[in-house]
Design a protein around this motif. Structure first.
Motif, PDB file in Angstrom:
ATOM      1  N   ARG A  85     -21.256 -64.450  32.651  1.00 47.29           N
ATOM      2  CA  ARG A  85     -21.047 -63.030  32.351  1.00 47.29           C
ATOM      3  C   ARG A  85     -20.279 -62.862  31.036  1.00 47.29           C
ATOM      4  O   ARG A  85     -20.609 -62.033  30.200  1.00 47.29           O
ATOM      5  CB  ARG A  85     -20.267 -62.336  33.461  1.00 47.29           C
ATOM      6  CG  ARG A  85     -21.049 -61.912  34.680  1.00 47.29           C
ATOM      7  CD  ARG A  85     -22.088 -60.859  34.387  1.00 47.29           C
ATOM      8  NE  ARG A  85     -23.363 -61.504  34.071  1.00 47.29           N
ATOM      9  CZ  ARG A  85     -24.187 -62.023  34.976  1.00 47.29           C
ATOM     10  NH1 ARG A  85     -23.901 -61.934  36.241  1.00 47.29           N
ATOM     11  NH2 ARG A  85     -25.297 -62.619  34.620  1.00 47.29           N
ATOM     12  N   GLU A 137     -22.433 -63.460  28.139  1.00 50.28           N
ATOM     13  CA  GLU A 137     -23.342 -62.329  27.941  1.00 50.28           C
ATOM     14  C   GLU A 137     -22.650 -61.188  27.208  1.00 50.28           C
ATOM     15  O   GLU A 137     -23.205 -60.599  26.286  1.00 50.28           O
ATOM     16  CB  GLU A 137     -23.823 -61.858  29.309  1.00 50.28           C
ATOM     17  CG  GLU A 137     -25.265 -61.446  29.353  1.00 50.28           C
ATOM     18  CD  GLU A 137     -25.732 -61.344  30.780  1.00 50.28           C
ATOM     19  OE1 GLU A 137     -25.480 -60.297  31.391  1.00 50.28           O
ATOM     20  OE2 GLU A 137     -26.319 -62.316  31.291  1.00 50.28           O
ATOM     21  N   VAL A 138     -21.421 -60.890  27.640  1.00 53.13           N
ATOM     22  CA  VAL A 138     -20.689 -59.779  27.017  1.00 53.13           C
ATOM     23  C   VAL A 138     -20.438 -60.065  25.539  1.00 53.13           C
ATOM     24  O   VAL A 138     -20.655 -59.211  24.682  1.00 53.13           O
ATOM     25  CB  VAL A 138     -19.355 -59.543  27.754  1.00 53.13           C
ATOM     26  CG1 VAL A 138     -18.462 -58.620  26.951  1.00 53.13           C
ATOM     27  CG2 VAL A 138     -19.617 -58.958  29.124  1.00 53.13           C
ATOM     28  N   PHE A 139     -20.013 -61.306  25.241  1.00 50.70           N
ATOM     29  CA  PHE A 139     -19.685 -61.607  23.849  1.00 50.70           C
ATOM     30  C   PHE A 139     -20.931 -61.706  22.982  1.00 50.70           C
ATOM     31  O   PHE A 139     -20.893 -61.417  21.800  1.00 50.70           O
ATOM     32  CB  PHE A 139     -18.862 -62.900  23.767  1.00 50.70           C
ATOM     33  CG  PHE A 139     -17.404 -62.690  24.020  1.00 50.70           C
ATOM     34  CD1 PHE A 139     -16.536 -62.483  22.965  1.00 50.70           C
ATOM     35  CD2 PHE A 139     -16.903 -62.654  25.302  1.00 50.70           C
ATOM     36  CE1 PHE A 139     -15.193 -62.265  23.191  1.00 50.70           C
ATOM     37  CE2 PHE A 139     -15.565 -62.436  25.545  1.00 50.70           C
ATOM     38  CZ  PHE A 139     -14.703 -62.239  24.483  1.00 50.70           C
ATOM     39  N   LEU A 140     -22.061 -62.104  23.615  1.00 50.91           N
ATOM     40  CA  LEU A 140     -23.295 -62.247  22.843  1.00 50.91           C
ATOM     41  C   LEU A 140     -23.833 -60.910  22.358  1.00 50.91           C
ATOM     42  O   LEU A 140     -24.553 -60.834  21.373  1.00 50.91           O
ATOM     43  CB  LEU A 140     -24.372 -62.929  23.691  1.00 50.91           C
ATOM     44  CG  LEU A 140     -24.491 -64.431  23.600  1.00 50.91           C
ATOM     45  CD1 LEU A 140     -25.665 -64.897  24.419  1.00 50.91           C
ATOM     46  CD2 LEU A 140     -24.660 -64.880  22.160  1.00 50.91           C
ATOM     47  N   VAL A 141     -23.494 -59.840  23.091  1.00 51.84           N
ATOM     48  CA  VAL A 141     -24.041 -58.530  22.759  1.00 51.84           C
ATOM     49  C   VAL A 141     -23.478 -58.013  21.434  1.00 51.84           C
ATOM     50  O   VAL A 141     -24.133 -57.263  20.730  1.00 51.84           O
ATOM     51  CB  VAL A 141     -23.744 -57.555  23.919  1.00 51.84           C
ATOM     52  CG1 VAL A 141     -23.980 -56.137  23.496  1.00 51.84           C
ATOM     53  CG2 VAL A 141     -24.615 -57.905  25.089  1.00 51.84           C
ATOM     54  N   ILE A 142     -22.261 -58.430  21.103  1.00 56.56           N
ATOM     55  CA  ILE A 142     -21.673 -57.963  19.846  1.00 56.56           C
ATOM     56  C   ILE A 142     -21.961 -59.001  18.774  1.00 56.56           C
ATOM     57  O   ILE A 142     -21.420 -60.097  18.824  1.00 56.56           O
ATOM     58  CB  ILE A 142     -20.162 -57.770  19.988  1.00 56.56           C
ATOM     59  CG1 ILE A 142     -19.879 -56.982  21.252  1.00 56.56           C
ATOM     60  CG2 ILE A 142     -19.598 -57.065  18.776  1.00 56.56           C
ATOM     61  CD1 ILE A 142     -18.425 -56.875  21.569  1.00 56.56           C
ATOM     62  N   PHE A 153     -15.824 -64.885  18.652  1.00 59.43           N
ATOM     63  CA  PHE A 153     -17.208 -64.464  18.821  1.00 59.43           C
ATOM     64  C   PHE A 153     -18.190 -65.568  18.439  1.00 59.43           C
ATOM     65  O   PHE A 153     -19.354 -65.289  18.190  1.00 59.43           O
ATOM     66  CB  PHE A 153     -17.476 -63.203  18.008  1.00 59.43           C
ATOM     67  CG  PHE A 153     -16.814 -61.993  18.590  1.00 59.43           C
ATOM     68  CD1 PHE A 153     -17.477 -61.233  19.537  1.00 59.43           C
ATOM     69  CD2 PHE A 153     -15.535 -61.648  18.227  1.00 59.43           C
ATOM     70  CE1 PHE A 153     -16.866 -60.144  20.102  1.00 59.43           C
ATOM     71  CE2 PHE A 153     -14.913 -60.550  18.793  1.00 59.43           C
ATOM     72  CZ  PHE A 153     -15.580 -59.798  19.726  1.00 59.43           C
ATOM     73  N   ARG A 155     -23.548 -72.179  26.130  1.00 60.37           N
ATOM     74  CA  ARG A 155     -24.888 -72.062  26.716  1.00 60.37           C
ATOM     75  C   ARG A 155     -25.623 -73.395  26.692  1.00 60.37           C
ATOM     76  O   ARG A 155     -26.180 -73.824  27.689  1.00 60.37           O
ATOM     77  CB  ARG A 155     -25.713 -71.061  25.901  1.00 60.37           C
ATOM     78  CG  ARG A 155     -25.382 -69.642  26.188  1.00 60.37           C
ATOM     79  CD  ARG A 155     -26.336 -68.799  25.425  1.00 60.37           C
ATOM     80  NE  ARG A 155     -27.019 -67.861  26.291  1.00 60.37           N
ATOM     81  CZ  ARG A 155     -28.040 -67.143  25.897  1.00 60.37           C
ATOM     82  NH1 ARG A 155     -28.532 -67.299  24.697  1.00 60.37           N
ATOM     83  NH2 ARG A 155     -28.595 -66.284  26.705  1.00 60.37           N
TER      84      ARG A 155
END
Lengths: 334, 308
Positions: B134, B137-142, B178, B185
Motif C-alpha cells: 500500500r 502504491e501511495v508513493f508511486l502515485v506522486i 520518493f 517492488r
C-alpha cells in the motif's frame, strides 16, 4: 469483471485519500519548520502583523496547529478535503481559482501528451519490432546503440539545446524559406503560441516522446523476442502461414500487452517530463503552471496542481489495469 | 555497479554459477564498459580532488573578465569565464562533488530501504506485505519530480548551512523519500520467486533462522534485477538534480552544480558566449552516457536471454 473494476475503484479512492494525507503532512511539516508561507504573498515587502493575519485567514493557515511542530493538523486536513469535494482547490497568490487555471491549461497538456504518445508508440513499435526481427544483425546493434544514446540525453538537456541553440536559427531559416504565415515557422517557434497550440506543441512533444522512447524500444524488442520463441509461433510457421501473417497476427499482437501496461507506468514519469518541457518551452499547460508557481513561491498553487495531477495518475493506473485485464484473457482477477 | 565491483575479489574462488561474478567477467571484456568506467572514474577523481584539475577558486569572479572565450590549456581560463567573470573550468570542477555525492547517497539509501522492505514483504507476506505494498502504491502515485518541486519549494527558505552534506541534504531527503519504491517492488517480486526454491527449503529444514535464510539464501538471488537498475538510477538522479538546480531549488548556493551553470549559461548562447552552456552540458551528457552504457551492459550480463 464488473466486480474487479469496482474493487479497483474503491482501492483507488483509498490510495488517493492517503496521497492527499501525505501531501498534507509534508506541507504541514514544512510550514511548522519553515515559518509561514503567508509571507510569500508580500514578496520582499515588509508586512504588518494584521496584514499577515488577514492573508493567513484567506488561505486557511490561521489554525494554531501550524505553529506546533509535530502536530499533524488533521482539523485543517478534513476541512480541505471538504473543499476538494466541492471542487474548490484553493487559489493562487493573486486570488485566481486553481480549478480555473487548470481548466484553461489542461487542453495544452493533453495536446502535448497526444504527441508524446504517438512518438512513443511509433518509435517503440517500429524500431523495437525491427530489432527483434533481425536479432543480432547490424540493424539490431544500431537500434540498440540509438536507444542508449537516447537515454544519455535527458529531456532537460534535449530541450535546453533545442530551445537555446537550435530553435532560433531554425525558426529564422523557416521564416525566410517558407514565408512568415506558413506552418513551418510555427513548428520551430522557441516558445508557445496560444493561437497555434498544435503547431507550437509539436516539436517539444516529439522531443519529450523521444526521451522516453528508449524504454519502449527495449520493451517491444524484449516482448517480441519472447513471442518469436513461443510455441504458437512455431505452430503458425509449421502450418505454412506466410511470414508477414505470423509477424502481424502472432508476434506483434501477442507482444502488445506489456506495451499497454508500460504506457500506464511511464505516465507518471512523463508527467514529470511534461513539467520540464512546458516550463522550458513556456507552454501554458499544467506543467508550465507548476513550473512558474515554483519560481514564484506560490505554494498554494503548487499544492493544488500536484494534488490534481496525483488524482489523474491514479485514474490512469486504474484504466491501465482494466485494459490489461481486458486484453489478456489469461489474467483473471476474482 | 558497486556490487559488481565488490564481487571482483571473490570471483576466482566462487563457482561460475554466481551470477554477479559471471557478470563481472563478461563486463571486463567489453571495451565500451571499460571506457564508461574510465569516464566515471575521471569524474569521481574530480569530485574527490578538485585541486588536481584547477587551482582557480570558483568564487573569485572579476567582473571585467566576464565572458572571456576559452583560451585552451595553459591560459588563465582554459574554458573561458561566465557572465559574472567566474572561471568556467573551476566552477565545473567544483560542481561535480555535490552532483555525484547526491546521486550516490540517494541511490544508496533508497536501495537500502527498498531492499529491506521488499525482502520483508516478499518473505513474510501477510500484513507486512499489505503495509509495504500500500505504501509503495501511495508513493508511486506522486511522480518524483512533482514531489521534489512541491517539497523543495516548501522548504526553500530553510537555512541548513554550507557544509558538503548540508548543501545536498534537502534534495537528498526528497529524492530518497520518493525514489525507493522501484527497488522494493523488484526485490519483493524476486523474493517471492526465490523463497520457494529447493535450496531455500533445504536451508530452512536444516534449522536456519529467518534472518539467515533471507540474507544468505534469498537476497543474493533477488538482487540481480536491481543491480542492473543502479547505473541508470544514478544517471536519473544526476539529471533530476540538474533540473532542480536549474529552478533554484536543488543544490544550495554557495555550492555550485552543473544545473546552476546550465541555467546561467542558457541565457548567453546567442549572446556570443555559448561555452558557458556547452561546457557543463557536455560534462552532464558524458556522465549520463557512461552510466547508461554501464547499465545497458550490466542488464545484458545479468539477463543474457535478451542480448543481441
Amino acid at each position: 469483471m464488473g466486480r474487479y473494476i469496482l474493487r479497483r475503484a474503491v482501492q483507488a479512492v483509498g490510495t488517493l485519500l492517503l496521497v492527499m494525507l501525505l501531501l498534507h503532512l509534508l506541507t504541514t511539516v514544512a510550514i511548522q519548520l519553515n515559518g509561514n508561507p503567508a509571507q510569500a504573498f508580500f514578496g520582499d515587502k515588509v508586512a504588518t502583523a494584521a496584514q499577515i493575519a488577514a492573508v493567513e485567514e484567506r488561505f486557511g493557515l490561521d489554525d494554531p496547529c501550524y505553529d506546533q511542530v509535530g502536530n499533524p493538523c488533521l482539523g485543517p486536513f478534513v476541512e480541505r478535503l471538504g473543499q476538494y469535494a466541492q471542487g474548490d482547490f484553493g487559489t493562487n497568490l493573486r486570488g485566481r481559482e486553481v480549478s480555473d487555471i487548470v481548466a484553461t491549461a489542461a487542453p495544452n497538456t493533453l495536446r502535448l501528451f497526444c504527441v508524446v504518445l504517438v512518438t512513443w508508440l511509433a518509435l517503440g513499435m517500429l524500431l523495437g519490432s525491427l530489432a527483434a526481427r533481425r536479432r543480432g544483425s547490424a540493424g539490431d546493434h544500431g537500434i540498440r546503440l540509438t536507444s542508449v544514446l537516447i537515454d544519455a540525453f535527458p529531456v532537460f538537456v534535449l530541450l535546453i539545446v533545442y530551445r537555446y541553440v537550435v530553435a532560433v536559427p531554425l525558426h529564422g531559416w523557416a521564416e525566410r524559406t517558407f514565408g512568415e504565415d506558413s506552418w513551418p515557422p510555427y513548428w520551430f517557434k522557441p516558445s508557445f503560441d496560444a493561437d497555434h497550440p498544435w503547431a507550437t506543441v509539436l516539436v517539444p512533444g516529439i522531443l519529450l516522446g523521444l526521451a522516453g522512447s528508449a524504454a519502449f524500444i527495449r520493451l517491444v524488442r524484449a516482448s517480441q523476442l519472447e513471442s518469436y520463441q513461443g510455441d504458437h509461433v512455431r505452430t503458425a510457421r509449421s502450418k505454412g502461414l506466410g511470414e508477414r501473417h505470423v509477424v502481424v497476427h502472432h508476434v506483434v499482437r501477442n507482444s502488445s500487452v506489456p506495451v499497454v501496461t508500460a504506457v500506464g507506468l511511464t505516465f507518471a514519469e512523463a508527467l514529470g517530463g511534461a513539467v520540464i518541457t512546458e516550463g522550458l518551452m513556456n507552454i501554458y499547460g499544467m506543467g508550465g503552471v507548476l513550473w512558474e508557481a515554483v519560481r514564484n513561491d506560490d505554494v498554494g498553487l503548487v499544492l493544488g496542481v500536484v494534488t490534481l495531477l496525483a488524482a489523474v495518475t491514479v485514474v490512469v493506473m486504474i484504466l491501465v489495469d482494466i485494459a490489461y485485464a481486458l486484453l489478456d484473457p489469461r489474467i483473471r482477477y476474482e | 555497479m558497486s556490487d559488481a565491483v565488490n564481487a571482483a575479489p571473490t570471483a576466482p574462488r566462487v563457482s561460475a554459477s554466481n551470477p554477479l561474478a559471471e557478470a563481472w567477467r563478461t563486463l571486463r571484456r567489453r571495451p565500451d564498459t571499460v571506457i564508461a568506467a574510465a569516464v566515471l572514474l575521471f569524474f569521481a577523481v574530480m569530485a574527490a580532488f578538485p585541486g588536481l584539475f584547477t587551482s582557480t577558486s570558483p568564487r573569485t569572479c572579476p567582473i571585467r573578465e566576464a565572458r572571456t572565450t576559452p583560451q585552451g590549456w595553459g591560459g588563465d581560463h582554459p574554458l573561458g569565464t561566465d557572465a559574472l567573470g567566474c572561471d568556467v573550468l573551476a566552477t565545473l570542477v567544483h560542481g561535480v562533488r555535490p552532483s555525484l555525492l547526491l546521486a550516490v547517497v540517494v541511490v544508496g539509501v533508497s536501495l537500502l530501504i527498498g531492499v529491506t522492505l521488499g525482502l520483508l514483504a516478499g518473505f513474510y507476506l501477510g500484513w507486512v506485505d499489505y503495509l509495504v505494498s500500500r505504501t509503495v502504491e501511495v508513493f508511486l502515485v506522486i511522480p518524483l519530480l512533482l514531489a521534489a518541486l512541491l517539497v523543495l519549494s516548501l522548504f526553500k527558505g530553510v537555512d541548513l548551512g554550507a557544509g558538503t552534506f548540508n548543501v545536498i541534504l534537502l534534495p537528498a531527503v526528497v529524492l530518497i523519500l520518493f525514489g525507493w519504491m522501484p527497488y522494493a517492488r523488484y526485490v519483493r517480486a524476486s523474493t517471492l520467486e526465490a523463497k520457494n526454491l529447493d535450496y531455500v527449503t533445504a536451508a530452512r529444514s536444516l534449522g536456519a533462522s529467518d534472518l539467515r535464510v533471507m540474507v544468505r539464501h534469498v537476497l543474493p538471488n533477488a538482487i540481480g534485477t536491481v543491480t542492473a537498475l543502479l547505473p541508470t538510477s544514478v544517471a536519473g538522479v544526476i539529471s533530476a538534480e540538474a533540473v532542480l538546480s536549474f529552478l533554484g531549488i536543488g543544490v544550495r548556493p554557495p555550492a555550485t552544480s552543473w544545473g546552476i551553470q546550465i541555467e546561467q549559461g542558457s541565457q548567453w548562447v546567442l549572446g556570443g558566449a555559448p561555452h558557458i552552456l556547452l561546457a557543463p552540458l557536455a560534462c552532464l551528457v558524458a556522465t549520463v552516457l557512461a552510466l547508461v552504457v554501464l547499465g545497458d551492459a550490466l542488464r545484458d550480463a545479468l539477463d543474457p536471454r535478451l542480448a543481441a
